[in-house]
Write an enzyme that holds these catalytic residues in place. Structure first.
Site, short mmCIF file in Angstrom:
data_model
loop_
_atom_site.label_atom_id
_atom_site.label_comp_id
_atom_site.label_asym_id
_atom_site.label_seq_id
_atom_site.Cartn_x
_atom_site.Cartn_y
_atom_site.Cartn_z
N ALA A 182 25.10 -7.62 12.13
CA ALA A 182 24.68 -8.48 13.24
C ALA A 182 25.74 -9.53 13.57
O ALA A 182 26.00 -9.80 14.75
CB ALA A 182 23.36 -9.16 12.88
N ASP A 225 20.67 -2.95 13.56
CA ASP A 225 20.35 -3.19 12.15
C ASP A 225 21.47 -2.60 11.30
O ASP A 225 22.15 -1.66 11.73
CB ASP A 225 19.01 -2.54 11.78
CG ASP A 225 18.38 -3.20 10.56
OD1 ASP A 225 17.48 -4.03 10.72
OD2 ASP A 225 18.83 -2.89 9.43
N SER A 226 21.66 -3.17 10.12
CA SER A 226 22.70 -2.62 9.24
C SER A 226 22.17 -1.45 8.42
O SER A 226 22.94 -0.81 7.71
CB SER A 226 23.23 -3.72 8.32
OG SER A 226 22.17 -4.26 7.57
N ASP A 259 15.83 -11.77 14.13
CA ASP A 259 14.89 -11.78 12.99
C ASP A 259 15.64 -11.35 11.73
O ASP A 259 15.35 -10.30 11.15
CB ASP A 259 13.70 -10.86 13.28
CG ASP A 259 12.63 -10.95 12.20
OD1 ASP A 259 12.61 -11.97 11.47
OD2 ASP A 259 11.82 -10.02 12.08
N ARG A 297 6.78 -9.59 23.81
CA ARG A 297 6.56 -8.73 24.99
C ARG A 297 6.01 -9.57 26.16
O ARG A 297 6.50 -9.49 27.28
CB ARG A 297 5.56 -7.62 24.62
CG ARG A 297 5.15 -6.74 25.78
CD ARG A 297 3.92 -5.93 25.43
NE ARG A 297 2.80 -6.82 25.09
CZ ARG A 297 1.78 -6.48 24.31
NH1 ARG A 297 1.71 -5.28 23.79
NH2 ARG A 297 0.80 -7.33 24.06
N CYS A 334 12.61 -16.40 7.93
CA CYS A 334 11.54 -16.10 6.97
C CYS A 334 11.86 -16.72 5.61
O CYS A 334 11.38 -16.26 4.59
CB CYS A 334 11.30 -14.60 6.86
SG CYS A 334 12.78 -13.67 6.48
#
Ligand code: SAH
Length: 472
Positions: free
Chosen positions: A356, A325-326, A376, A283, A416
């Site tokens: 995506a 998103d899926s 992400d 942000r 990640c």
């Protein structure tokens, strides 16, 4: 046609949900490496070896406990807590269900006490450098959990009433995760040695004394439970302040925004709390770069948005935000979260259920542009061997994003996967930038929020990487 969850604005071709084209992309949760119980896990990386089956169990005449190889002993002495099954020379148990056992090297020198997981490739997790009996271990567990909570309390306030209270090895409690979502606490016990009633009683007691939650739930992590050969936990709450109000749903706050929580739904323990500080950073950078480039401000894309964490933070400073998103279920919660914050957000926000890879390819080919993009994705590399194909996935997403960002645009790109190093991720983004003929400047390297600490002697505690980049 894609499936928007809110009135759509004129966006490029919407894609219907499709099969993922990236390696391992269907895996959507993420957990630090050290929670995984096998080397072939998404984020853990033991030394090269081929473990097969549990270590030999000695006849009862041998001393009680585990003897470990020199390599494992050196590793434990250097501060690590794990012993892989292939490094266990012998194990002698007083009964087949024993899980707290002394550990020694091959000269018989004690290394401490460990939780034993016979079905796991991480066979031993050290809990003390001294040998311990059960009563002493339960006391230690309670003391460590109390200390872990005390470390988090300064991070909690009305605007941030959710965090990870206990992060397994990083808090010296291997296999124990405890998250707080507002008035609800959620426990995950991921090793056999934590499954007995004494361990859950100790957790409940400490949580009640330290936090007075409305409810404590136990959530399974089916994959890890399977790897460890553990049964699913009971769906009943571990504890309720008011048995007449067995509420599994509540609200929690991150950086002042409200999020819906349901202890019986969602991925991980419910949300990706590890991204909390990165939401605020996204942000703030979007606002800063927007100020610096007023001609091109205000359109943001959150790729793999789950329940809208990044998207809603970007909606505080951008004019229009799209989350992709899926998972339809995740987007439904994202929409609910949007509505809960609607009064404080002026941005137009829409959610698109899509793969995506497909949608970014289509949009970048159609010449679509954004001012800020967050990537992400789930951990693409579950194993060391999968790193190469994971890096192709990261490069592809970053390439598409870079093509859609205007000059002065903001790219926030995350991985990640423990197995994907900083150097790997940065090389993948650099290769994407070269292919897109764009120059990117690194504004920040960020990790998980401080309630998910990295312990330097336990490299597997580091998994989340977040690069903040400005595109020229
Ligand atoms: N950014 C989120 C966390 C993302 S976790 C947050 O801060 O809360 C990864 C998300 O990617 C999951 O929600 C999962 O449903 C989604 N996902 C997995 N594979 C995908 C794909 N191929 N396309 C789009 N979304 C995908």
């Amino acid at each position: 046609m894609a499936k928007p969850h809110k009135s759509e604005t004129a966006t490029p071709s919407r894609k219907r949900r499709a099969k993922t084209s990236a390696p391992d992309a269907a895996e959507s949760g993420r957990t630090a490496a050290f929670l995984r119980s096998e080397p072939a896990s998404r984020e853990s990386s033991p030394p090269a070896r081929a473990a097969s089956g549990p270590p030999a169990t000695q006849p009862p005449s041998a001393p009680f406990g585990a003897i470990v190889s020199r390599r494992a002993a050196d590793r434990l002495r250097s501060g690590h807590l794990w012993v892989y099954a292939s490094d266990v020379v012998t194990v002698t148990l007083p009964n087949p269900e024993e899980t707290l056992i002394p550990v020694a090297d091959q000269r018989g020198i004690s290394l401490g006490a460990a939780l034993y997981s016979p079905a796991s490739q991480i066979a031993l997790r050290l809990v003390s450098r001294q040998t311990l009996d059960h009563a002493a271990w339960l006391k230690l567990l309670a003391a460590r959990l109390r200390a872990a909570i005390a470390r988090r309390k300064p991070m909690l306030d009305a605007a941030n009433d959710a965090c990870r209270l206990c992060f397994s090895e990083a808090d010296e409690l291997p296999g124990l995760i405890v998250d707080k979502y507002g008035e609800i606490a959620v426990v995950q016990r991921l090793t056999k040695g934590l499954l007995h009633a004494g361990a859950s009683e100790a957790c409940v007691r400490v949580l009640c004394e330290e936090l007075a939650p409305a409810a404590i739930f136990e959530r399974p992590d089916p994959r890890i439970r399977e790897l460890e050969g553990l049964p699913p936990p009971s769906p009943d709450p571990l504890w309720l302040a008011d048995p007449a109000r067995p509420a599994a749903a509540t609200e929690f706050h991150l950086n002042g925004l409200v999020f819906h929580y349901d202890a019986n739904a969602g991925q991980k323990t419910g949300a990706f709390l590890d991204q909390r500080a990165n939401y605020a950073a996204a942000r703030d950078w979007a606002q800063r770069l927007g100020r610096a480039n007023p001609g091109s401000r205000g359109r943001a894309l959150d790729v793999c948005c789950y329940q809208g964490g990044f998207a809603l933070h970007l909606a505080q400073v951008c004019r229009q935000v799209t989350g992709i998103d899926s998972s339809r279920a995740s987007l439904e919660v994202a929409e609910r979260n949007l509505q809960a914050n609607r009064a404080s957000l002026t941005a137009e926000v829409d959610w698109i259920e899509a793969d995506a890879f497909e949608i970014l390819r289509d949009w970048s080919q159609a010449g679509e542009t954004f001012d800020a993009i967050v990537l992400d994705p789930p951990a693409f590399a579950k194993t060391k061997r999968a790193v190469e194909s994971a890096l192709r996935g990261y490069k592809e997403l970053n390439l598409r994003a870079l093509k859609m960002l205007g000059p002065g645009g903001l790219l926030i790109t995350c991985s990640c996967s423990h197995h994907v190093s900083w150097a790997d991720l940065e090389a993948a983004v650099a290769a994407a930038a070269a292919d897109a003929s764009r120059r990117v400047r690194l504004l920040e390297r960020r990790g998980a929020a401080p309630d998910h600490p990295v312990v330097l002697n336990l490299p597997e505690t580091e998994y989340l990487k977040c690069l903040v980049l400005e595109v020229e």
